[in-house]
Each structure stands twice: as C-alpha cells, then as structure tokens.
Design a protein around this motif. Structure first.
Motif, PDB file in Angstrom:
ATOM      1  N   ARG A   1       1.014  -1.193   0.108  1.00 46.43           N
ATOM      2  CA  ARG A   1       0.103  -0.035  -0.084  1.00 46.43           C
ATOM      3  C   ARG A   1       0.729   1.318  -0.083  1.00 46.43           C
ATOM      4  O   ARG A   1       2.117   1.186   0.439  1.00 46.43           O
ATOM      5  N   GLY A   2       0.388   2.409  -0.660  1.00 45.25           N
ATOM      6  CA  GLY A   2       1.354   3.617  -0.550  1.00 45.25           C
ATOM      7  C   GLY A   2       0.394   4.861  -0.737  1.00 45.25           C
ATOM      8  O   GLY A   2      -0.834   4.592  -1.199  1.00 45.25           O
ATOM      9  N   THR A   3       0.909   5.706  -0.687  1.00 43.00           N
ATOM     10  CA  THR A   3       0.658   7.097  -0.928  1.00 43.00           C
ATOM     11  C   THR A   3       1.051   7.578  -2.162  1.00 43.00           C
ATOM     12  O   THR A   3       2.290   7.599  -2.664  1.00 43.00           O
ATOM     13  N   ILE A   4      -0.056   8.259  -3.088  1.00 43.37           N
ATOM     14  CA  ILE A   4       0.395   8.717  -4.387  1.00 43.37           C
ATOM     15  C   ILE A   4       0.866  10.144  -4.142  1.00 43.37           C
ATOM     16  O   ILE A   4       0.060  11.156  -3.775  1.00 43.37           O
ATOM     17  N   CYS A   5       2.211  10.466  -4.450  1.00 40.04           N
ATOM     18  CA  CYS A   5       2.610  11.916  -4.518  1.00 40.04           C
ATOM     19  C   CYS A   5       2.347  12.668  -6.005  1.00 40.04           C
ATOM     20  O   CYS A   5       2.482  11.923  -6.996  1.00 40.04           O
ATOM     21  N   LEU A   6       1.973  13.932  -5.686  1.00 39.79           N
ATOM     22  CA  LEU A   6       1.870  14.673  -6.805  1.00 39.79           C
ATOM     23  C   LEU A   6       2.899  15.738  -6.920  1.00 39.79           C
ATOM     24  O   LEU A   6       2.984  16.460  -5.980  1.00 39.79           O
ATOM     25  N   ASN A   7       3.626  15.852  -7.944  1.00 36.49           N
ATOM     26  CA  ASN A   7       4.800  16.967  -7.856  1.00 36.49           C
ATOM     27  C   ASN A   7       5.673  16.689  -6.889  1.00 36.49           C
ATOM     28  O   ASN A   7       6.286  17.450  -6.398  1.00 36.49           O
ATOM     29  N   GLY A   8       5.841  15.360  -6.496  1.00 36.87           N
ATOM     30  CA  GLY A   8       6.729  15.144  -5.387  1.00 36.87           C
ATOM     31  C   GLY A   8       6.250  15.301  -4.221  1.00 36.87           C
ATOM     32  O   GLY A   8       6.895  15.058  -2.910  1.00 36.87           O
ATOM     33  N   VAL A   9       4.753  15.534  -3.854  1.00 34.57           N
ATOM     34  CA  VAL A   9       4.366  16.133  -2.532  1.00 34.57           C
ATOM     35  C   VAL A   9       3.281  15.213  -2.315  1.00 34.57           C
ATOM     36  O   VAL A   9       2.386  14.782  -3.187  1.00 34.57           O
ATOM     37  N   PRO A  10       3.119  14.510  -0.980  1.00 29.72           N
ATOM     38  CA  PRO A  10       2.095  13.572  -0.595  1.00 29.72           C
ATOM     39  C   PRO A  10       0.754  14.193  -0.820  1.00 29.72           C
ATOM     40  O   PRO A  10       0.450  15.294  -0.630  1.00 29.72           O
ATOM     41  N   SER A  11      -0.159  13.302  -1.270  1.00 29.35           N
ATOM     42  CA  SER A  11      -1.631  13.762  -1.573  1.00 29.35           C
ATOM     43  C   SER A  11      -2.403  12.547  -0.625  1.00 29.35           C
ATOM     44  O   SER A  11      -2.064  11.661  -0.136  1.00 29.35           O
ATOM     45  N   PRO A  12      -3.849  13.036  -0.739  1.00 27.08           N
ATOM     46  CA  PRO A  12      -4.849  11.992  -0.055  1.00 27.08           C
ATOM     47  C   PRO A  12      -5.095  10.963  -0.776  1.00 27.08           C
ATOM     48  O   PRO A  12      -5.787   9.917  -0.495  1.00 27.08           O
ATOM     49  N   LEU A  13      -4.418  10.821  -2.327  1.00 29.85           N
ATOM     50  CA  LEU A  13      -4.691   9.791  -2.885  1.00 29.85           C
ATOM     51  C   LEU A  13      -3.691   8.349  -2.557  1.00 29.85           C
ATOM     52  O   LEU A  13      -2.673   8.753  -2.155  1.00 29.85           O
ATOM     53  N   GLY A  14      -4.547   7.278  -2.695  1.00 34.50           N
ATOM     54  CA  GLY A  14      -3.770   5.934  -2.041  1.00 34.50           C
ATOM     55  C   GLY A  14      -3.913   5.039  -3.124  1.00 34.50           C
ATOM     56  O   GLY A  14      -4.642   4.964  -4.227  1.00 34.50           O
ATOM     57  N   MET A  15      -3.088   3.982  -3.020  1.00 36.49           N
ATOM     58  CA  MET A  15      -2.880   2.876  -3.919  1.00 36.49           C
ATOM     59  C   MET A  15      -2.711   1.430  -3.345  1.00 36.49           C
ATOM     60  O   MET A  15      -2.161   1.449  -2.130  1.00 36.49           O
ATOM     61  N   ARG A  16      -3.284   0.395  -3.678  1.00 35.21           N
ATOM     62  CA  ARG A  16      -2.880  -0.913  -3.056  1.00 35.21           C
ATOM     63  C   ARG A  16      -2.773  -1.841  -4.303  1.00 35.21           C
ATOM     64  O   ARG A  16      -3.167  -1.983  -5.449  1.00 35.21           O
ATOM     65  N   ILE A  17      -1.433  -2.733  -4.183  1.00 33.35           N
ATOM     66  CA  ILE A  17      -1.503  -3.624  -5.415  1.00 33.35           C
ATOM     67  C   ILE A  17      -0.799  -4.875  -4.579  1.00 33.35           C
ATOM     68  O   ILE A  17      -0.278  -5.050  -3.635  1.00 33.35           O
ATOM     69  N   GLU A  18      -1.020  -5.876  -5.581  1.00 31.50           N
ATOM     70  CA  GLU A  18      -0.909  -7.376  -4.991  1.00 31.50           C
ATOM     71  C   GLU A  18       0.015  -8.000  -5.875  1.00 31.50           C
ATOM     72  O   GLU A  18      -0.275  -8.103  -7.151  1.00 31.50           O
ATOM     73  N   VAL A  19       0.866  -8.737  -5.483  1.00 29.51           N
ATOM     74  CA  VAL A  19       1.864  -9.299  -6.448  1.00 29.51           C
ATOM     75  C   VAL A  19       2.149 -10.954  -5.851  1.00 29.51           C
ATOM     76  O   VAL A  19       2.197 -11.293  -4.709  1.00 29.51           O
ATOM     77  N   ARG A  20       1.980 -11.804  -6.738  1.00 26.43           N
ATOM     78  CA  ARG A  20       1.853 -13.347  -6.614  1.00 26.43           C
ATOM     79  C   ARG A  20       3.272 -13.653  -6.244  1.00 26.43           C
ATOM     80  O   ARG A  20       4.245 -13.153  -6.972  1.00 26.43           O
ATOM     81  N   ALA A  21       3.694 -14.430  -5.032  1.00 24.81           N
ATOM     82  CA  ALA A  21       4.960 -14.774  -4.636  1.00 24.81           C
ATOM     83  C   ALA A  21       5.519 -15.635  -5.430  1.00 24.81           C
ATOM     84  O   ALA A  21       6.687 -15.493  -5.434  1.00 24.81           O
ATOM     85  N   ALA A  22       4.843 -16.322  -6.043  1.00 26.54           N
ATOM     86  CA  ALA A  22       5.555 -17.594  -6.810  1.00 26.54           C
ATOM     87  C   ALA A  22       6.430 -17.010  -8.114  1.00 26.54           C
ATOM     88  O   ALA A  22       7.486 -17.564  -8.298  1.00 26.54           O
ATOM     89  N   ASP A  23       5.861 -16.017  -8.776  1.00 25.95           N
ATOM     90  CA  ASP A  23       6.355 -15.369  -9.930  1.00 25.95           C
ATOM     91  C   ASP A  23       6.512 -13.961 -10.297  1.00 25.95           C
ATOM     92  O   ASP A  23       6.603 -13.369 -11.270  1.00 25.95           O
ATOM     93  N   ASN A  24       6.330 -13.323  -9.107  1.00 23.30           N
ATOM     94  CA  ASN A  24       6.113 -11.604  -9.050  1.00 23.30           C
ATOM     95  C   ASN A  24       5.162 -11.194 -10.155  1.00 23.30           C
ATOM     96  O   ASN A  24       5.482 -10.054 -10.681  1.00 23.30           O
ATOM     97  N   CYS A  25       4.321 -11.737 -10.416  1.00 24.86           N
ATOM     98  CA  CYS A  25       3.348 -11.237 -11.338  1.00 24.86           C
ATOM     99  C   CYS A  25       2.081 -10.366 -10.655  1.00 24.86           C
ATOM    100  O   CYS A  25       1.770 -10.777  -9.405  1.00 24.86           O
ATOM    101  N   VAL A  26       1.888  -9.364 -11.134  1.00 31.38           N
ATOM    102  CA  VAL A  26       0.912  -8.369 -10.417  1.00 31.38           C
ATOM    103  C   VAL A  26      -0.381  -8.774 -10.735  1.00 31.38           C
ATOM    104  O   VAL A  26      -0.946  -9.392 -11.770  1.00 31.38           O
ATOM    105  N   MET A  27      -1.201  -9.182  -9.862  1.00 31.00           N
ATOM    106  CA  MET A  27      -2.630  -9.827  -9.795  1.00 31.00           C
ATOM    107  C   MET A  27      -3.640  -9.171  -9.560  1.00 31.00           C
ATOM    108  O   MET A  27      -4.695  -9.019 -10.096  1.00 31.00           O
ATOM    109  N   ASN A  28      -3.437  -7.969  -9.006  1.00 28.72           N
ATOM    110  CA  ASN A  28      -4.441  -6.959  -8.532  1.00 28.72           C
ATOM    111  C   ASN A  28      -3.918  -5.560  -8.028  1.00 28.72           C
ATOM    112  O   ASN A  28      -2.911  -5.496  -7.694  1.00 28.72           O
ATOM    113  N   PHE A  29      -4.614  -4.257  -8.537  1.00 28.48           N
ATOM    114  CA  PHE A  29      -4.058  -3.094  -8.457  1.00 28.48           C
ATOM    115  C   PHE A  29      -5.276  -2.156  -8.368  1.00 28.48           C
ATOM    116  O   PHE A  29      -6.318  -2.409  -9.162  1.00 28.48           O
TER     117      PHE A  29
END
Length: 732
Positions: A151-179
């Motif tokens: 999970r992380g904070t999305i920065c705009l112009n290098g400055v933190p914002s209220p926007l956030g993101m979440r990403i899931e990566v499969r452990a077996a092969d480092n494939c992104v499964m969900n964003f």
C-alpha cells in the motif's frame, strides 16, 4: 511495427475525443481507443482470451470504462479513464483457484524485495508523469502467503496527497494480480496547485502550535494503585496553513459549514427474552456444579431487584414494564478471567407509545444489594415531542440525583467539562436535543482524576435519569502537586513530537452551480465537493500519551509494530540463520532472547509450534494461567492431548520430531509399522515408536542426522528444534 501502429491509432482516437464532436463519437470508437491505450500502457498480450467486453460509466466528473477479457485460462478486468489512465487491474488465473487440499505451513515462494520491485515496475507503467508512490511501512511476512501486498501514498509533483493505492504481487513469480488506486479526476475538482511552497515550515509551525492545548490532571499508573499528574493533549480541529498564502484554514469548520447537518438519533433494538429449561427430575449436581451454584449465594430475585430499582424514582419507571432480567458473574480479565465473586443483574424495561414506538431502559444493578451500577435508555426519534427540560434544570436534577445516592463520593467531584477534550466549548442550547449529558470527576489537590467519575444524562422530554455510569478505582494514592513544570514548557515538549509536513490536502469547496460541468453534481443534490490545496499540517507521534508534570518528559506508549521477532543472543550459534529466518515470519519466542543452546522442554516446543499459527509466547514467562492458555490452544490444534501435558519435561530428539510431525498432520501415517526404510547410521537401534517418524523426517528433509545418526534418545536443544521447523517449512 504493429505495436507502434497501435499506439498511433490510440493517440489519434483519444485526440479526436478531445474535440467538441467527441460527445457524438460512437461507443465503438471510444471503446476501441480506450482498449488500445490500456494495452499499450500495460504492454498486454490478450491473444489467449476468447471473449472481450467493455462498457462506460458516465459519471458527473470523469467517465470510466470497465474492460473485461475472458478465456479458459482465466480473466482480466481493467477500469480505465477515458484518456486510458489505469485505475484498477484484476487478473484471475483459473489454475490458482483449484483445490490444492491440505497445506502444511511453509515459507512463501519468492521474497518481498523481488515482489516490491515488480510492484514498482507496474506502477512505473500506470502512473502519470507527475505521480510517484511512497510505500507504507512493511507489514511483515507470514507463512503460506501466496501473495505480497503493498500500500502506498500517491505523491503529486513530489508532494504527498490524499490519493492512495494498493497492489498485490503473486509470490511464486512476481506477477501483479491486483491493483487499485484513487482517481484524481473523479474525486477532486479544479487543478492541482504547484508543489512549491511560498510559506516556510517554521512559520507554519508557529501558527499551528497556537492551536494546541493541554490539560493537567491525574492519570492512573500501570500499577493500578498510584496516580501521577500529567499534561494531557486536548483534541483539536483539523487545521492547516495554506502553503501559498500563509492563511490558517480550519478544515473542521469548513466541513461543518458545508455539511447537510442531518441529525441521527440512536434507538434501542428489541431484545429477545432468555428462557431456561427445567432440570430433569432424575438429575443431580456434581461437585463442580454445586460450587457454581454457591457463587449465587445471597443474590436477590428479579422481583426483589425490580422493587429496589423502582424505588429510585428519578429513573422514571412508573409507566415501564420489566421485560427481562439477566444475571452474570463479573470476571477479572487481568487475572486470566477468574471470577471476582461479584454478581450483577441487568433488568430491561420497556413500553410502547401511542404511535407504536418502543421505549426502553436497561438498568444494571448489584444482584446482592440492588445498588445501581449503570443505566442506558433508547427510544424513537420524534422531533415533534415537546422538550420540557432545559440544560440548567437538567443539571440541577443530575446533581440532586448524585447527592441523594452517592453524597460522600459525589462531594469529592466537580463538573468535568469534557468538551475541552475535544477542543470545543460547552454546547449551546439545542431545541432538538433529547438528553443532556454531564460528567463529574473526582478532584485531588485541585486537579481532576477522570478515572473516578460519574456520568449522568437527563431526558429533555420528562426530566428522568436516562443514562448513568459510575467509574471508580478505590485505594489510589495520589502524588503531590508540588514541583510541577509550567504549562508552556509542557506544551513545548509536546509540540516537539510533531512534524510539520507539506502535502496536498482535500479541502471542501462550495460548487459554482452556474458552471455547466457541475450541473450533474447539483442534480444529485450536491452543493460542495473536494479540491486539492497545498498546505502545511502537523503530523503527530501517535505513541505520545502526554507530558510528565514533574519531569517535563514526554510519555510514550509502547509502539506496536509488524516487524518480526528479534533476539540478542544468537551470536556464534550454528542455527542463527534458521532462527532469524523463522523470526521474519513470526515463528519463535517472545521476550527478546532465544537461548539456542538451552535444553528443550515440552512447553518450549509447544510454544514454537503454536507460533506457526500466530501465537506468541515468552517461554521464560510460561507459568500459571499463561501456561494453561498455551496448552489449551495446543489441545484445540491437536498438537498433544491433555494427558500428555508435562510442561518442564526435557525432550529427546525423537520426541521433538514426533511432536513436530504430529502437529503437521503426519502422525497417523507415521505410526504405520513395517512400511518404512531410512538410512541413518543408527537405523537398527531406532525405537519402533519413532521409526516411522524418523523415515518421514528424513524424506521431508526435517533432520539429516547427528553424525549420520537419528539419535532418538539424545536430549534436544532449542536450536535443534528451530532447525527442524525451518527444514519442514522449507520443504517443497
């Protein structure tokens, strides 16, 4: 060449959509443009899918497209903006959901570092040029996890914002499964201000510091017997300093001013009555049951308690009927859930008004004396009912009630204006209120001790007591009120724990409804929306509880962390790598020490096995109720039976292997005779009871042998137990 042509086509279509005629473009052309843009962004190869669909969502601010690919091998779903920006991504591989049967605990495939690199590579594709992500603190790793989550904070112009993101990566092969990410275009109106501040952090800090206030009062110490004076933070409004103009902006007031102001009123849910079956004529009480019955010695009947409660006329029960009564024993959580000997009764009264509304009062009393412990009330909200009692009259009734029944204790109390805790003033008269609330806290040496207090509410409808609670801690010793640091010094110490941070903030703004682009929002009843503003705000240290009034030192609670277990005594241990790897996954001992060379006893091994299921114990503190709790969990999980419990029994290597494999579910097959072979040097002398376990341990790689021998009868150490667990978790 094909990829380049696709990109040109996608850009051409999107540019066409930007023209006034875009609204007249067909859905087919728009879907084609968005689909090509998404494929280019994600570098998608969709040849394996046999079906595709896409449909738009025309919302008020920013249209969205939902794209779905399907095939025998799985599916892919993407949410994108009209311009092709990726807002969500979900990949489903059919093979991932096949039933794999029972799985023993094991280390996850891959590693968190590699998964995070894959997550960053995906983000590099989908984020805009002015966007970056700051990942939040590592949430740790666990056994059997098939994916890593970031999970992380999305920065705009290098400055933190209220926007956030979440990403899931499969452990077996480092494939992104969900964003999934927050969408700037559909969440905020206006443009993003410059990320360059014109006002300094120092100036902003000076303005924000003026908003901080503290109160000086007694707080109960951890021993539960003494109280010390502390400066405690009061809550405050959410404010920031505009980084361009230097204006101090109160966000809380803005939200209050722009909100609808609808009022909600809680109501009591109907309760079902308890019934008890009559005991059979031939039944008898065991010694344990008789002991339980004796706990109710001296308890009054519900009828007698009802009479005592109704004698308290201030409760206004004249028109209420007793609906049910429940008795319960109080337990002391701090003493492992043991009974205190106190018995309480909860009496529930109800009535119906002429319009079908149900009114309830729930009264809790001491079941032996009938003394009032607590009261709460509930009823339907009806703004047309006349309010006959104002705040002043309600206060007089509350104080008269407390004086009559708790005169001596109440005499030590004073009005505890807890509105100061929330940074506000005493509320003004509210013609719609149904209850008036008051808190009176004990005072010692002129300072409040809110852990000892009365809270009372008075009905604004009929003046009866509608709520009551008594918090009391007897036998507390209070430190003197001499030699205190000043309030300003305490405030300086507290302010020093904050950081003054620059960021984009969500600021509510009133909509200009004359602008056509906001007409859809107005049609939905909206009159305000959020915009982004660049501002300085205070970020608190959430572990800070206050400031010691004697020393001026900041008081912090123990921080909670997802970090793995750590030990201070692994230097030189042959099993250090194995023990530290287990600790990363929360497998091991609490307490900060492992003592790898120490002889292994049964409760040590049980604690290690339970840690694989999320439990954490310090083996040096496993006595009494703690040890009982440990073994109860072990019984539930089938690690051993109650008859096999022997806390401090020294374990042999054979017994250690048996416990480990039994906990992993191998016990039934390990006990088969005559079907196993193993190649340990001492194979011929392995006891029959352990032979199947020895063979399985060798096959699973759990134990390689002591000099080539199984050594079933040799005493085991904690290091050997850790190595065995590590080897089992590493088996593929």
């Amino acid at each position: 060449m094909k990829k380049a042509l696709s990109l040109v086509l996608a850009l051409s279509l999107l540019l066409a959509l930007a023209l006034p005629a875009a609204a007249e473009e067909g859905a087919e052309a728009r879907l084609s443009a968005v689909t090509l843009a998404v494929k280019e962004t994600l570098d998608l190869d969709t040849d394996a899918y046999s079906d595709f669909s896409g449909y738009p969502e025309e919302n008020a601010l920013a249209p969205l497209w939902y794209l779905d690919w399907y095939g025998d091998g799985g599916s892919l779903s993407v949410t994108a903006g009209e311009d092709g920006r990726i807002l969500s991504y979900f990949r489903h591989d059919a093979a991932e959901y096949w039933d794999r049967g029972f799985q023993n605990p094991s280390f996850p495939e891959g590693g968190r570092d590699g998964a995070q690199k894959a997550a960053q590579a995906f983000l590099d594709k989908v984020l805009a040029a002015n966007e970056t992500v700051v990942f939040r603190e590592d949430e740790g790793e666990s056994l059997n996890q098939s994916s890593y989550y970031f999970r992380g904070t999305i920065c705009l112009n290098g400055v933190p914002s209220p926007l956030g993101m979440r990403i899931e990566v499969r452990a077996a092969d480092n494939c992104v499964m969900n964003f999934r990410r927050d969408d700037l275009a559909s969440s905020y109106i206006g443009t993003v201000p410059s990320g360059q501040a014109d006002v300094s952090a120092q100036r902003a800090g000076e303005l924000l510091k003026e908003l901080l206030t503290m109160r000086l009062e007694y707080s109960l110490n951890e021993d539960g017997r003494t109280a010390s004076l502390r400066y405690l933070p009061n809550s405050r409004d959410d404010c920031y300093v505009d980084a361009h103009t230097g204006e101090l902006v109160n966000l809380t007031e803005k939200r209050r001013a722009l909100a609808d102001g609808d009022k909600f009123y809680g109501y009591a849910e109907e309760m079902s009555a308890n019934t008890a079956a009559d005991a059979g004529g031939g039944a008898f009480l065991t010694e344990v049951e008789q002991s339980g019955v004796e706990k109710l010695s001296g308890v009054l009947s519900a009828k007698a308690l009802d009479q005592k409660v109704r004698a308290v006329s201030e409760l206004g029960l004249e028109t209420y009927t007793l609906a049910e009564s429940r008795f319960y024993l109080e337990t002391a959580i701090a003493d492992g859930g043991t009974d205190t000997g106190d018995v309480f009764a909860q009496l529930t009264y109800g009535k119906q008004d002429g319009e079908g509304g149900i009114w309830q009062k729930c009264v809790t009393v001491d079941a032996r004396t009938g003394e009032l412990e607590s009261l709460w009330s509930g009823g339907p909200w009806n703004e047309t009912l006349p309010r006959t009692v104002d705040r002043t009259a309600a206060r007089e009734k509350a104080e008269a009630f407390l004086t009559r029944y708790w005169g001596e204790d109440f005499a030590r109390c004073a009005d505890y204006d807890n509105s100061a805790l929330y940074g506000g003033d005493v509320p003004a008269e509210d013609v719609t209120t149904t209850e008036w609330y008051f808190i009176y806290a004990r005072q010692e040496n002129g300072y409040f001790f809110p852990d000892d207090q009365f809270s009372v509410s008075i009905s604004a409808l009929d003046g009866s007591v509608s709520g009551f609670q008594r918090r009391e801690i007897p036998g507390v010793t209070f430190e003197s009120a001499e030699g205190l640091v000043s309030a300003s010094d305490a405030l300086d110490a507290w302010f020093g724990t904050f950081t003054v941070d620059l960021g984009y903030l969500a600021v509510p703004v009133e909509l200009d409804l004359s602008r056509p682009e906001y007409q859809p929002l107005a049609a939905l009843g909206g009159s305000w929306f959020s915009a982004l503003e660049l501002g300085w705000s205070l970020t608190p240290d959430y572990d800070v509880q206050g400031v010691d009034a004697k020393t001026g030192q900041v008081i912090r609670s123990e921080p909670w962390s997802w970090s793995g277990l750590t030990y201070d005594d692994l230097e030189g241990s042959w099993a250090r790598t194995q023990i530290e790897t287990l600790a990363r996954y929360q497998v091991g001992f609490d307490g900060g020490s492992f003592a790898p060379g120490k002889t292994l006893v049964q409760k040590d091994m049980v604690a290690l096995l339970l840690s694989m299921q999320g439990y954490r114990y310090d083996p040096e503190d496993l006595e009494g109720t703690q040890a009982d709790d440990l073994y109860r969990s072990a019984y539930r999980m089938g690690i051993l039976t109650p008859e096999a419990r022997s806390d401090d029994k020294i374990l042999t290597r054979g017994e250690t292997v048996k416990l480990l494999l039994d906990s992993a579910g191998y016990g039934p097959i390990a006990r088969f005779q005559g079907i196993y072979r193993c190649s340990y040097a001492d194979e011929a002398s392995i006891p029959t009871a352990y032979y199947g376990y020895a063979a399985l341990a060798q096959g699973l790689g759990v134990i390689q042998g002591d000099g080539g021998a199984f050594a079933a009868g040799r005493t085991a150490t904690r290091a050997e137990a850790a190595a065995m667990i590590y080897n089992l978790l590493s088996y593929r």
